[in-house]
Write an enzyme that holds these catalytic residues in place. Structure first.
Site, mmCIF file in Angstrom:
data_model
loop_
_atom_site.group_PDB
_atom_site.id
_atom_site.type_symbol
_atom_site.label_atom_id
_atom_site.label_comp_id
_atom_site.label_asym_id
_atom_site.label_seq_id
_atom_site.Cartn_x
_atom_site.Cartn_y
_atom_site.Cartn_z
ATOM 1 N N HIS A 11 0.740 -1.134 0.092
ATOM 2 C CA HIS A 11 -0.087 0.183 -0.006
ATOM 3 C C HIS A 11 0.903 1.154 -0.028
ATOM 4 O O HIS A 11 2.035 1.352 0.236
ATOM 5 C CB HIS A 11 -0.860 0.044 1.203
ATOM 6 C CG HIS A 11 -0.184 0.073 2.472
ATOM 7 N ND1 HIS A 11 0.577 1.220 3.222
ATOM 8 C CD2 HIS A 11 0.144 -1.120 3.508
ATOM 9 C CE1 HIS A 11 0.820 1.114 4.096
ATOM 10 N NE2 HIS A 11 0.810 -0.447 4.494
ATOM 11 N N GLU A 86 -2.149 -7.032 7.420
ATOM 12 C CA GLU A 86 -0.886 -6.934 8.044
ATOM 13 C C GLU A 86 -0.979 -8.060 9.279
ATOM 14 O O GLU A 86 -1.828 -8.158 9.743
ATOM 15 C CB GLU A 86 -0.462 -5.679 8.640
ATOM 16 C CG GLU A 86 0.885 -5.281 9.204
ATOM 17 C CD GLU A 86 2.089 -5.669 8.513
ATOM 18 O OE1 GLU A 86 2.405 -6.880 8.526
ATOM 19 O OE2 GLU A 86 2.498 -4.917 7.708
#
Length: 215
Positions: A11, A86
């Protein structure tokens, strides 16, 4: 031989990236630079006429918004998959890498020592995280064997994918660079399993990108 190719995209930048904070499952949006990085990444894929079959993204906003840049430019649909999140950093989430050793020295020490079974007080152990990422990779590969897939995820998650593809030990120090909005390639061939291709490509970004801080 059937080969499945994955383009792994970290990202774009967030405010917590800039502050060197451990984000984990905390749902932090992209900052202005991160939004620009996402657009530059998507345009780079367009410029090379990349033909891909599916787009996957983590459900966390910083990844989903990065994937949205691809959606808008290519007119495709993103498949949201929470297993691409994550690692959950437990009690360390929200601390910067300078604050954590002072505020939670015991947990920080377990973190930097890569204790495979320590869950960082309510988070995921490295072993649990590895199993989740392995499952995510296997599911994508089984569903889309022989295809090219874009995957928008996170620094720690992509580091784990690098470890899996390169057969790097979970206890070894991190060697893979995973800058914001970078392009990273792995592939799966029948008989040979996973392998790493080009990694940490940020040539499409106008300015330097930050590294992941998960250690």
């Amino acid at each position: 031989m059937t080969t499945t190719k994955l383009c792994l995209i970290r990202h774009g930048e967030t405010a917590w990236n800039a502050e060197r904070r451990l984000q984990g499952h905390t749902d932090i949006p992209l900052n202005a630079k991160g939004m620009l990085q996402a657009r530059q990444m998507a345009q780079a894929l367009k410029n090379i006429d990349l033909a891909f079959d599916f787009l996957y993204t983590s459900d966390l906003k910083r990844a989903a918004d990065t994937a949205q840049a691809v959606v808008e430019l290519f007119g495709v649909e993103a498949q949201v998959d929470s297993t691409l999140r994550e690692r959950h950093f437990g009690a360390l989430q929200g601390f910067s890498i300078s604050e954590a050793p002072v505020q939670r020295p015991d947990i920080w020490q377990a973190h930097i020592a890569r204790d495979l079974d320590h869950d960082l007080e309510g988070g995921e152990s490295i072993q649990q995280f590895s199993s989740r990422v392995q499952k995510a990779l296997d599911n994508i590969q089984m569903r889309h064997a022989g295809k090219t897939i874009l995957v928008v995820s996170h620094g720690g998650t992509l580091d784990m994918m690098y470890r899996i593809a390169s057969k790097q030990s979970l206890s070894a120090e991190r060697v893979a660079s995973v800058p914001n909005a970078s392009l990273n390639w792995i592939s799966h061939s029948q008989g040979d399993g996973w392998s790493v291709g080009q990694w940490a490509d940020t040539r499409h970004l106008e300015d330097p990108a930050l590294e992941n801080v998960d250690l």
